[in-house]
Each structure stands twice: as C-alpha cells, then as structure tokens.
Design a protein around this motif. Structure first.
Motif, PDB file in Angstrom:
ATOM      1  N   ILE A   1      -1.499  -4.508  -4.891  1.00 13.74           N
ATOM      2  CA  ILE A   1      -0.930  -5.301  -3.587  1.00 13.74           C
ATOM      3  C   ILE A   1      -2.200  -5.508  -2.646  1.00 13.74           C
ATOM      4  O   ILE A   1      -2.639  -4.450  -1.952  1.00 13.74           O
ATOM      5  N   CYS A   2      -2.472  -6.611  -2.353  1.00 13.52           N
ATOM      6  CA  CYS A   2      -3.581  -7.003  -1.381  1.00 13.52           C
ATOM      7  C   CYS A   2      -2.773  -7.795  -0.076  1.00 13.52           C
ATOM      8  O   CYS A   2      -2.683  -9.108  -0.344  1.00 13.52           O
ATOM      9  N   GLU A   3      -2.456  -7.059   0.890  1.00 11.08           N
ATOM     10  CA  GLU A   3      -1.756  -7.753   2.000  1.00 11.08           C
ATOM     11  C   GLU A   3      -2.274  -7.003   3.435  1.00 11.08           C
ATOM     12  O   GLU A   3      -2.285  -5.616   3.485  1.00 11.08           O
ATOM     13  N   ASP A   4      -2.387  -7.619   4.244  1.00 12.50           N
ATOM     14  CA  ASP A   4      -2.991  -7.175   5.822  1.00 12.50           C
ATOM     15  C   ASP A   4      -1.842  -6.765   6.724  1.00 12.50           C
ATOM     16  O   ASP A   4      -2.191  -6.041   7.278  1.00 12.50           O
TER      17      ASP A   4
ATOM     18  N   GLU B   1       1.139  -4.103   7.201  1.00 14.56           N
ATOM     19  CA  GLU B   1       1.445  -2.972   6.420  1.00 14.56           C
ATOM     20  C   GLU B   1       3.065  -2.905   6.089  1.00 14.56           C
ATOM     21  O   GLU B   1       3.392  -2.548   4.945  1.00 14.56           O
TER      22      GLU B   1
ATOM     23  N   GLN C   1       3.283  -4.839   2.868  1.00 11.76           N
ATOM     24  CA  GLN C   1       3.041  -4.151   1.620  1.00 11.76           C
ATOM     25  C   GLN C   1       3.957  -2.972   1.511  1.00 11.76           C
ATOM     26  O   GLN C   1       4.297  -3.077   0.081  1.00 11.76           O
ATOM     27  N   CYS C   2       4.645  -2.393   2.135  1.00 13.89           N
ATOM     28  CA  CYS C   2       5.702  -1.527   1.927  1.00 13.89           C
ATOM     29  C   CYS C   2       6.791  -2.117   1.163  1.00 13.89           C
ATOM     30  O   CYS C   2       7.436  -1.533   0.352  1.00 13.89           O
TER      31      CYS C   2
ATOM     32  N   GLU D   1       5.849  -3.076  -2.341  1.00 16.45           N
ATOM     33  CA  GLU D   1       5.916  -1.880  -3.120  1.00 16.45           C
ATOM     34  C   GLU D   1       7.413  -1.351  -3.353  1.00 16.45           C
ATOM     35  O   GLU D   1       7.781  -0.815  -4.440  1.00 16.45           O
TER      36      GLU D   1
ATOM     37  N   LYS E   1      -2.692  -0.111  -3.188  1.00 18.80           N
ATOM     38  CA  LYS E   1      -2.639  -1.220  -2.061  1.00 18.80           C
ATOM     39  C   LYS E   1      -3.744  -1.218  -1.269  1.00 18.80           C
ATOM     40  O   LYS E   1      -4.676  -0.366  -1.203  1.00 18.80           O
ATOM     41  N   TYR E   2      -4.254  -2.534  -0.772  1.00 16.89           N
ATOM     42  CA  TYR E   2      -5.519  -2.867  -0.309  1.00 16.89           C
ATOM     43  C   TYR E   2      -5.166  -3.586   0.937  1.00 16.89           C
ATOM     44  O   TYR E   2      -4.147  -4.482   1.123  1.00 16.89           O
ATOM     45  N   ARG E   3      -5.665  -3.439   2.063  1.00 11.88           N
ATOM     46  CA  ARG E   3      -5.340  -4.502   3.200  1.00 11.88           C
ATOM     47  C   ARG E   3      -6.340  -5.589   3.566  1.00 11.88           C
ATOM     48  O   ARG E   3      -6.185  -6.242   4.558  1.00 11.88           O
TER      49      ARG E   3
ATOM     50  N   ASP F   1      -2.291 -11.840  -1.014  1.00 14.94           N
ATOM     51  CA  ASP F   1      -1.805 -12.586   0.528  1.00 14.94           C
ATOM     52  C   ASP F   1      -3.010 -13.610   0.338  1.00 14.94           C
ATOM     53  O   ASP F   1      -4.079 -13.147   0.399  1.00 14.94           O
TER      54      ASP F   1
END
Length: 237
Positions: free
Chosen positions: A6-9, A11, A14-15, A18, A36-38, A57
């Motif tokens: 998951i690449c989403e800035d 948080e 992201q959660c 997930e 997960k990546y920001r 994203d």
C-alpha cells in the motif's frame, strides 16, 4: 504467498485499506503479507519484484502515483497495480503503465474486494500458464504473461518476451493453440500480439509499450481493434 503493498501518504487511509484487506482475505486459504509506504520515493527504494499487488495513491507529494508507476514498469511488468484516486481523469494515463483498475475515494469495501480478488485470480492463473518450446537440443519454458508478441520469419519464429527473445522452429498456429488465452490475438498472418502490452492501435499497426510497431493486416484490423477495446473495458470494469 501474495505480497501486497500500500503506497498512500495519508496514514488513516493506509490503515483503512489494510483493515479492509485483512477483512477480505481472512476467510481465504491464502498466505499474504502487507507492506506500507508513505511515498513513491520510499516505495521505489524497496524490492519491487517482490510485490504482487500494489495499491497506489495517484495524488501524493513530490513523486505522484503515475510517475511512480512509470518507474516501476521499467523494472517490473508483472505487478498488478490498483490506483487510488479522488479523480477519474487519470484512466487514460493508466493504460501507459498497464494499470486498468481504479479505486475512487472514499474507498468502499466491496469495490476493493472485487479488485483484490481479481488480481489474486490473475496472479494464480499466470503462474500456471506457460508453454514449452523444444528447439534442437534446447527446451524452453516460457510464461505466457511475459510474451509481448510473436513473429514468423521464413521458417523461424521469434518469440519476444519482456526479458529476452527466443529464436525457434515452431508454427504460429501451434503456439496460438498452446497459448489459448483471451489476451492473445492474431493480428497478421505472421504476427501474434499480447494485448497486455499494447499501448495503442492505429490503422494497420499495433503500438506496444516498448515502442515497437507490429503490423495489423487490413482484413484483421476491425476484429483486433474491437477485441482491444473490449479487453480494456473488461479490465476497467
């Protein structure tokens, strides 16, 4: 093992994704891992070839999702990419990076479930789909999802894949029968193309992502174009 990234800035987003994925896969007998990546920059630094499914994203910081996907495609052509966006304007750009699935924010569980399960199904199918070519003293096992196009040159056949080319003695009719997949189509008496790698179809030519132009015979043009448009439509829906 299915590796999901998951690449989403954001948080919270992201959660949420997930949690949704855990909910979707909890009753399925499949091993999976979520990373997960920001940012796009952080993602690019990881082992991209270890990722099977990427939820990406589009609207992120310095490197947006589309630019990230372009960098990914320079090293990995197999990864299933699902774009996350607030705008549908990027659909056309997605063809360039072989990303045909979009999740619109706010994300709905059922939409995510449909895309994730379809991706897993395609991954499992592709692992089993391969052809075996025997050529003199050599035997080649070639995965069908790695074949970009096939061409006949006199008595020889050249099988173009994302990694290398195979020069073999084989008939186009035989390989067409062996592949037996919806994403392959005969576009010319001497050429077979994989629609996964077609970027655009113009009059009498298919333009592949690598820039290669493959001829389409005049009487096959209508059928090839219709199948290409249907292929894109099926992948987006």
């Amino acid at each position: 093992m299915i590796n999901i990234a998951i690449c989403e800035d954001e948080e919270k987003m992201q959660c949420l994704i997930e949690r949704y994925i855990n909910n979707i896969l909890k009753d399925i007998e499949i091993e999976y891992k979520i990373q997960k990546y920001r940012s796009g920059e952080e993602l690019i630094e990881c082992d991209l070839k270890g990722i099977d499914i990427l939820l990406l994203d589009i609207q992120m910081g310095k490197m947006n999702g589309m630019d990230t996907a372009r960098k990914i495609r320079t090293v990995d052509n197999k990864m299933e990419i699902i774009f996350i966006t607030s705008l549908i304007d990027y659909v056309q750009d997605g063809y360039e990076v072989r990303a045909y699935r979009y999740l619109l924010k706010p994300i709905e569980l059922e939409e995510l479930k449909k895309h994730v399960l379809n991706c897993i199904k395609e991954i499992e199918v592709n692992k089993k789909n391969y052809i075996v070519i025997k050529n003199k003293s050599n035997t080649y096992k070639i995965h069908s999802n790695e074949i970009t196009y096939v061409e006949v040159q006199k008595k020889n056949m050249l099988i173009h894949t994302i990694n290398k080319n195979f020069d073999v003695r084989y008939s186009l009719e035989k390989i067409e029968k062996d592949l037996n997949l919806d994403n392959f189509i005969r576009c010319h008496k001497s050429f077979l193309i994989n629609l996964n790698y077609v970027e655009n179809i113009k009059q009498n030519v298919a333009i592949l992502e690598c820039g290669q132009e493959v001829p389409i015979s005049r009487y096959r043009y209508k059928d090839v174009k219709e199948k290409f448009l249907k292929f894109l439509g099926d992948r987006i829906c």
